[in-house]
Write a protein that holds these residues in place. Structure first.
Motif, PDB file in Angstrom:
ATOM      1  N   ASP A 172       1.116  -0.993   9.577  1.00 31.71           N
ATOM      2  CA  ASP A 172       0.463  -2.189   9.076  1.00 31.71           C
ATOM      3  C   ASP A 172       1.318  -3.235   9.455  1.00 31.71           C
ATOM      4  O   ASP A 172       2.490  -3.815   8.954  1.00 31.71           O
ATOM      5  CB  ASP A 172       0.401  -2.091   7.378  1.00 31.71           C
ATOM      6  CG  ASP A 172       0.037  -3.323   6.600  1.00 31.71           C
ATOM      7  OD1 ASP A 172      -0.607  -4.218   7.567  1.00 31.71           O
ATOM      8  OD2 ASP A 172       0.329  -3.535   5.508  1.00 31.71           O
ATOM      9  N   GLU A 174       1.201  -6.249   8.948  1.00 36.54           N
ATOM     10  CA  GLU A 174       1.550  -7.549   7.871  1.00 36.54           C
ATOM     11  C   GLU A 174       2.752  -7.005   7.077  1.00 36.54           C
ATOM     12  O   GLU A 174       3.444  -8.011   6.563  1.00 36.54           O
ATOM     13  CB  GLU A 174       0.229  -7.399   6.970  1.00 36.54           C
ATOM     14  CG  GLU A 174      -1.140  -8.068   7.685  1.00 36.54           C
ATOM     15  CD  GLU A 174      -0.538  -9.447   8.359  1.00 36.54           C
ATOM     16  OE1 GLU A 174      -0.029 -10.271   7.645  1.00 36.54           O
ATOM     17  OE2 GLU A 174      -1.314  -9.661   9.542  1.00 36.54           O
ATOM     18  N   GLY A 175       2.953  -5.665   6.723  1.00 34.43           N
ATOM     19  CA  GLY A 175       3.877  -5.316   6.038  1.00 34.43           C
ATOM     20  C   GLY A 175       5.444  -5.226   6.842  1.00 34.43           C
ATOM     21  O   GLY A 175       6.543  -4.655   6.283  1.00 34.43           O
ATOM     22  N   GLU A 190       8.848   2.768   6.850  1.00 33.26           N
ATOM     23  CA  GLU A 190       9.107   1.608   6.077  1.00 33.26           C
ATOM     24  C   GLU A 190       9.939   0.779   6.839  1.00 33.26           C
ATOM     25  O   GLU A 190       9.992  -0.566   6.431  1.00 33.26           O
ATOM     26  CB  GLU A 190       9.476   1.880   4.668  1.00 33.26           C
ATOM     27  CG  GLU A 190       8.348   2.365   3.646  1.00 33.26           C
ATOM     28  CD  GLU A 190       8.157   3.931   4.170  1.00 33.26           C
ATOM     29  OE1 GLU A 190       8.646   4.667   5.026  1.00 33.26           O
ATOM     30  OE2 GLU A 190       6.851   4.179   4.170  1.00 33.26           O
TER      31      GLU A 190
END
Length: 482
Positions: A172, A174-175, A190
């Motif tokens: 993702d 955006e993350g 992450e």
């Protein structure tokens, strides 16, 4: 004899491509030659059988490309001999990096031979000077294209300059923490952020001056540079490795390679699922690993390990247990016993139904392997043929003129699976000298002719205690390892 897969099935081989998340028809970009890169071991410890699940499955892919499809294969399997873990291990052991990693490279070669892996064309190590120079050239290309920056003596790749970053791992964007950076060689999804290409020199760590400032390569840079140097202009045909390498390693390889060259890095990405123990991934960090010497020390043979590792589809998790090795031994014995029965047939003649059944088995085997390396279906086809052959022998419906076609079919199967030849090589290294076994068999025959059955039984039992089993049949006595 090579199987012409196109004639047998009329289809191209299909491979699942992690990049597109679908099966696709495979053919090399350059006619006749497959260029394939496999991420090898980081040599900070001996490889375990979880690592070797990947290498066995990729060996089967290599054999399929060569033996079933007739391609030439040029394959690179690297050794990562400089990273955080190898440096820490060498420091703890009180030896230089080269000496520390040499022992695990030697262990890998020993285990690979024990498992019957074919020798590949190139096995580079990251710290070989030509590879370090290739890494420096790659960084220079990234510098020119504006994809890097320097901070605290290290060189980083700016993932914000590469819009397609994350497409292999389906990240993702955006993350993502754009502008943040990570120095560790291993990290989680992450932590998707700028990654280190070249690490600043630290006290007591190896350093090279091919890049300004001097330092050492990051893990991800190494594989890109070796693949491009040894396999030529991108895109290469197939890039392979364990599923745990999709992120960050392979994602970062794609970014730096494509940003430097302006071309796709690899056409197909093939990943092998985890080997599990009690439903947990087998990993050194979890302390649930077994090496080949540890398995052998428990009385199991490498051929049984190879059989287990290819018994399930490479894209499905495989649960390892000691019972699975016992089942593999039983399956291999069933296979070798069937072939021994074929060799022992003395009734002349040929039977069209046997020839038809052999051809049916060959077609089913090839179709399974062309269907995204479906080894479990291929093995099912093989053992269905074994059942049919045993039934034909029992019924007196297999003659001496049928035997060559049967042997040829199983030779074709084994050029892909590599288990029978491995089992035969193990048998050739008998726990008792072959000459002594043959002498004792003759002595036993003499005892039986004299009706001295106690002496004959004593010879059989003594050989069994030494790891050699005797099997009597109408065709004579054969021996095999216990």
């Amino acid at each position: 004899m090579r199987v012409d897969a196109a004639l047998l099935s009329g289809q191209r081989m299909r491979l699942y491509n992690t990049l597109t998340r679908r099966e696709e028809a495979f053919a090399p970009a350059v006619e006749g030659t497959v260029r394939m890169y496999t991420c090898g071991l980081t040599v900070y410890a001996r490889g375990h059988i979880g690592n070797f699940r990947t290498f066995v499955c990729i060996d089967v892919l290599r054999r399929t490309l060569k033996s079933l499809l007739g391609y030439t294969v040029r394959q690179v399997v690297n050794f990562t001999d400089v990273d955080d873990r190898t440096i820490a291990g060498a420091k703890k052991a009180g030896v230089d990096l080269r000496s520390y990693t040499d022992q695990y490279i030697a262990a890998f070669r020993e285990d690979a031979q024990a498992l019957g892996l074919e020798e590949v064309e190139e096995m580079p190590r990251a710290t070989d000077e030509p590879n370090l120079r290739a890494m420096a050239d790659l960084i220079a290309a990234l510098d020119r294209a504006g994809h890097t920056y320097r901070s605290d003596g290290s060189v980083y790749f700016k993932i914000g300059t590469w819009p397609s970053y994350g497409r292999l791992a389906r990240l993702d964007r955006e993350g993502m923490k754009l502008g943040a950076r990570v120095d560790a060689d291993n990290y989680t999804k992450e932590d998707a952020r700028d990654f280190v290409l070249w690490k600043a020199t630290k006290d007591g760590e190896p350093s090279w001056d091919f890049v300004d400032p001097p330092g050492r390569p990051g893990w991800h840079l190494e594989c890109s540079a070796m693949a491009l140097r040894l396999l030529g202009a991108p895109p290469i045909d197939i890039h392979t490795g364990g599923i745990d390498l999709i992120f960050p390693h392979h994602e970062n390889e794609i970014a730096q390679s494509e940003a430097a060259t302006g071309k796709p890095f690899a056409r197909f990405w093939v990943h092998v699922e985890h080997l599990m123990v009690d439903d947990q991934k087998m990993a050194k960090s979890l302390g649930n690993t077994y090496t080949i010497p540890e398995v052998v020390a428990r009385g199991y043979r490498p051929s049984a390990v190879r059989f287990v590792l290819l018994s399930a589809h490479y894209r499905k998790p495989l649960n390892f247990s000691w019972d699975s090795l016992l089942q593999a031994e039983a399956a291999l014995n069933r296979l070798t016993d069937c072939l021994a029965r074929v060799d022992a047939v003395t009734v002349p003649g040929s039977h069209p139904d046997v020839a038809a059944r052999v051809e049916e088995g060959r077609r089913a085997f090839v179709d399974a392997m062309q269907d995204d390396l479906n080894t479990s279906a291929a093995l099912a086809a093989l053992f269905e043929l074994v059942h049919a052959l045993n039934s034909a022998i029992d019924a007196g419906r297999l003659g001496t003129e049928d035997a060559p076609a049967v042997r040829a079919a199983f030779d074709e199967f084994d050029r892909v699976l590599g288990v029978l030849c491995l089992r035969r090589a193990e048998d050739a290294q008998a726990p008792v000298a072959v000459e002594e076994i043959e002498r004792l068999i003759e002595e036993r025959h003499g005892a039986r002719r004299r009706r001295d059955f106690s002496a004959a039984d004593r010879i059989r039992n003594e050989l069994a205690e030494r790891g050699v089993l005797l099997e009597d049949s109408a065709a004579g006595t054969r021996w095999k390892r216990k």
